[in-house]
Scaffold this motif. Sequence first.
Motif: not given
Length: 456
Positions: A205-209, A173-176, A161-166, A100-108
């Motif tokens: 959750n990877i696609f909920k937002s 929360k808002e990861f998109h 690009i993110a590899e994401l585990s469960s 979630e932090l990564a999503y908050d601050i990523s510029k791309s």
Amino acid sequence: MDYNNTHILVLGAGESGIGASHVVAQLGAHVVLNDYKKIELPSDVQAMLETVGVTVITGHQDESLLDNVDRIIISPGISLDSPIVKAAKERGIEVVSEVELAYDISKSPILGVTGTNGKTTTTTLLTEVMKATGKPIFVGGNIGDSLSEMAYKMPIGGYLIAELSSYQLESIKEFHPLGAIVLNISPDHLARHKTMENYVLAKENIFKSQTPTDYLVLNADDAVVVDMANRARSQVLYISQKHAVENGAYYENGHLYAVRNGNKELIIEVVQIHIPGAHNIENILSVIALTYALGVSAELIRNAIFTFTGVEHRLERVKTINGVTYYNDSKATNVDSVVKALEVFPKPVILLMGGHDKMTPVEEFMILVKEKAKELILMGEAAERFEDDARAAGIKDIHRAQSMKEAVRLGRDLAQPGDIVLLSPACSSFDWYSCFEERGEDFKKEVLALEEGNEP
């Protein structure tokens, strides 16, 4: 979230937690990094965190840590059932993943990959294809560096690009992500998630937002995954090895096609692919589907796939010694991944299994092991349970090893020229090792010691 002048508690002092602490401190937050285990951080890491004002507390985890905290960022290894997380929620403190932090601050934009198996191979290939576009490409998450560190360094105009585990997805929360891939779903991590339903919900959750302008790649050959389309708001791209699709990518008669609105374009032939197995066709199709939808040309996609030779610790050929070939599949940390590995080889193998027991049911799996393995070498804390179920399935040639050295030596002694010795554990590594990479390196070290004539 604006982190300036906030009070942030980061739980878990592994790579993810260290990265998150370093990032939010640079964003102006007052940061405490905590781990209930006593941890001595490397001197350079300690100095890096001290430079940006991070307070490190390890060896205990008191509820006083929650006082005045605005947000908690948890590392993947921290369970939502841990006492301090439960206490935080009772106080109304927001608890989110480092993702979630990564999503908050990523510029791309972010491209995310999840699934039970194939995540690392798919993420790595996706990275190679996107790098071919010439845009800035950073990768992290469940692979390589912490995702938040990569997001902090991420410039405008590229892709993260993110590899994401469960574990990483269960507390977002808002990861998109602009693009998301769900490869497959089979039972895994049930000790953590308790039920299969909870595990699937974490993956979803990877696609909920996501919104209708985003892309979601779903495996049409997996009943659990394809059902996710009913809850998706994004543009769904399907992949299949069994039939054609309208949008996405599919396999037919030795060819892999990308498809947009029913119009197909040949990307590559199977004979041009250098990573074996039907599971890797699945991984490649998912990359084709997403990158083609993002506008990457068929030529760039084809060239990246053609030059791709796989990832370390996933069906990695180590060496052929005296006619016996040794394969490192240390990344096979669940049953389904071992099934895919066994299906690659046309004849029975000498199989090395075991490790930290996830308590995944293996009764039916052992029936396949009986068919595919000529000898079974078990190690680690799962060995006793695995042996009981193996014998119940009618497997007779079972051996125990108390170390990787002993397991490799047993494999050598049991093998004949032409045989395969395969490390494919079906378990995580945390009984003997800190990670699957360390386990794989140990296996390779012992195999190479055989070649050198040293007694392993």
